[in-house]
Write an enzyme that holds these catalytic residues in place. Structure first.
Site, short mmCIF file in Angstrom:
data_model
loop_
_atom_site.label_atom_id
_atom_site.label_comp_id
_atom_site.label_asym_id
_atom_site.label_seq_id
_atom_site.Cartn_x
_atom_site.Cartn_y
_atom_site.Cartn_z
N LYS A 118 36.93 46.71 44.37
CA LYS A 118 37.24 46.57 46.34
C LYS A 118 37.04 47.78 46.78
CE LYS A 118 40.81 44.92 47.76
NZ LYS A 118 41.33 46.00 48.93
N GLU A 187 42.07 41.43 56.26
CA GLU A 187 43.36 42.09 56.92
C GLU A 187 43.76 42.29 57.79
OE1 GLU A 187 45.15 44.96 54.05
OE2 GLU A 187 46.75 45.22 55.37
O1 KIV Z 1 46.08 47.14 47.79
C1 KIV Z 1 46.25 46.03 47.80
O2 KIV Z 1 46.93 45.26 47.23
C2 KIV Z 1 44.94 45.29 48.85
C3 KIV Z 1 45.35 43.85 49.26
C4 KIV Z 1 46.59 43.55 50.55
C5 KIV Z 1 44.37 43.18 49.59
O3 KIV Z 1 44.13 45.68 49.42
#
Ligand code: KIV
Length: 273
Positions: A118, A187
């Site tokens: 991600k 978010e």
């Molecule tokens: O780092 C994380 O935990 C995240 C979530 C809040 C989506 O990116």
């Protein structure tokens, strides 16, 4: 004899295929033991860079390193067998160029065995998302509040609540969807904006403060278990295990001081000759 495990782990295409279907369930995980506990219940788990704040007490996620993400990614992979594992690319490890992002992402996938990465950012990351997706790296996007940008945002507050900022976030989501992101975290954005993005983009949206309009939800595990001191408005505490831990440790301390622990049942007897 087949070397395939009986239950196949979910993949990024499996998550992608869930658009508009049964809601996608996800949580963060940083350790093998919590991964083991949540694995049967979630579709994917995120080794989030929030581990810097949650595990290490950092003020922001900015100091988190690739090495930290790889170490915890390996732990989560060891503790799970069903859910897709997604690992966050930390600040500074991918924004420089698509090539830098590919070098980091490929290292993360090789060294952890996770199924996807991600990264944060919309239009500015679209070229990178395409570069990675074209080279075999499944990418989950993340728009709206992007905590790695805290130093330019100034605070962790909800975004997209006025027309101008909502239009930018919509553009962000469209750009990375078109670039090939297999899903997108939304978010801390307003409900109508989350609904509009979810209706418009092809990949499933995963809300964290994005309302029930999203295709799935994610929370930080420690937040929803009641282990975090302060939590954002979008967190629901599904348990309050902080006080239970405090009470257990208090009992342990009392028993150690009273010499009632360890008892006879916890002690090894000598072997009979
Ligand atoms: O780092 C994380 O935990 C995240 C979530 C809040 C989506 O990116």
């Amino acid at each position: 004899m087949s070397v395939q495990s009986a239950a196949r782990r979910l993949t990024a295409p499996d998550i992608r295929a869930r658009k508009g279907g049964e809601p996608i369930v996800s949580l963060t995980a940083y350790h093998a033991h919590t991964a083991r506990l949540i694995d049967p219940h979630v579709d994917f788990m995120l080794v989030g860079d929030s581990l810097g704040m949650v595990m290490h007490g950092m003020e922001t996620t900015v100091p988190v390193t690739v090495e930290m993400m790889i170490l915890q990614g390996q732990a989560v992979m060891r503790g799970s067998s069903h859910a897709l594992v997604v690992v966050d690319l930390p600040f500074g490890s991918y924004e420089g160029s698509p090539q830098q992002a590919f070098a980091t992402a490929s290292r993360v996938l090789k060294e952890t065995g996770a199924g996807a990465v991600k990264l944060e950012g919309g239009r500015r990351m679209a070229e990178t998302v395409r570069f990675l997706a074209d080279r075999g790296v499944p990418v989950m996007g993340h728009v709206g509040l992007t905590p790695q940008a805290i130093n330019t945002l100034g605070s962790f507050k909800a975004l997209g609540r006025d027309e101008a900022s909502a239009a930018l976030i919509l553009d962000d989501a469209r750009s990375i969807a078109e670039a090939g992101a297999f899903s997108i975290v939304l978010e801390a954005i307003s409900e109508p904006l989350a609904r509009q993005i979810t209706d418009e983009v092809a990949p499933p949206t995963i809300g964290i403060g994005g309302s029930v309009a999203c295709d799935g939800q994610i929370l930080v595990l420690e937040d929803m278990l009641g282990l975090s001191d302060r939590v954002p408005r979008f967190v629901k505490k599904f348990a309050d295990i902080g006080p239970a831990i405090g009470a257990a440790v208090e009992s342990y301390a009392q028993e150690v001081r009273a010499r009632t622990f360890p008892g006879p049942e916890h002690v090894y007897a000598p072997k009979k000759a």
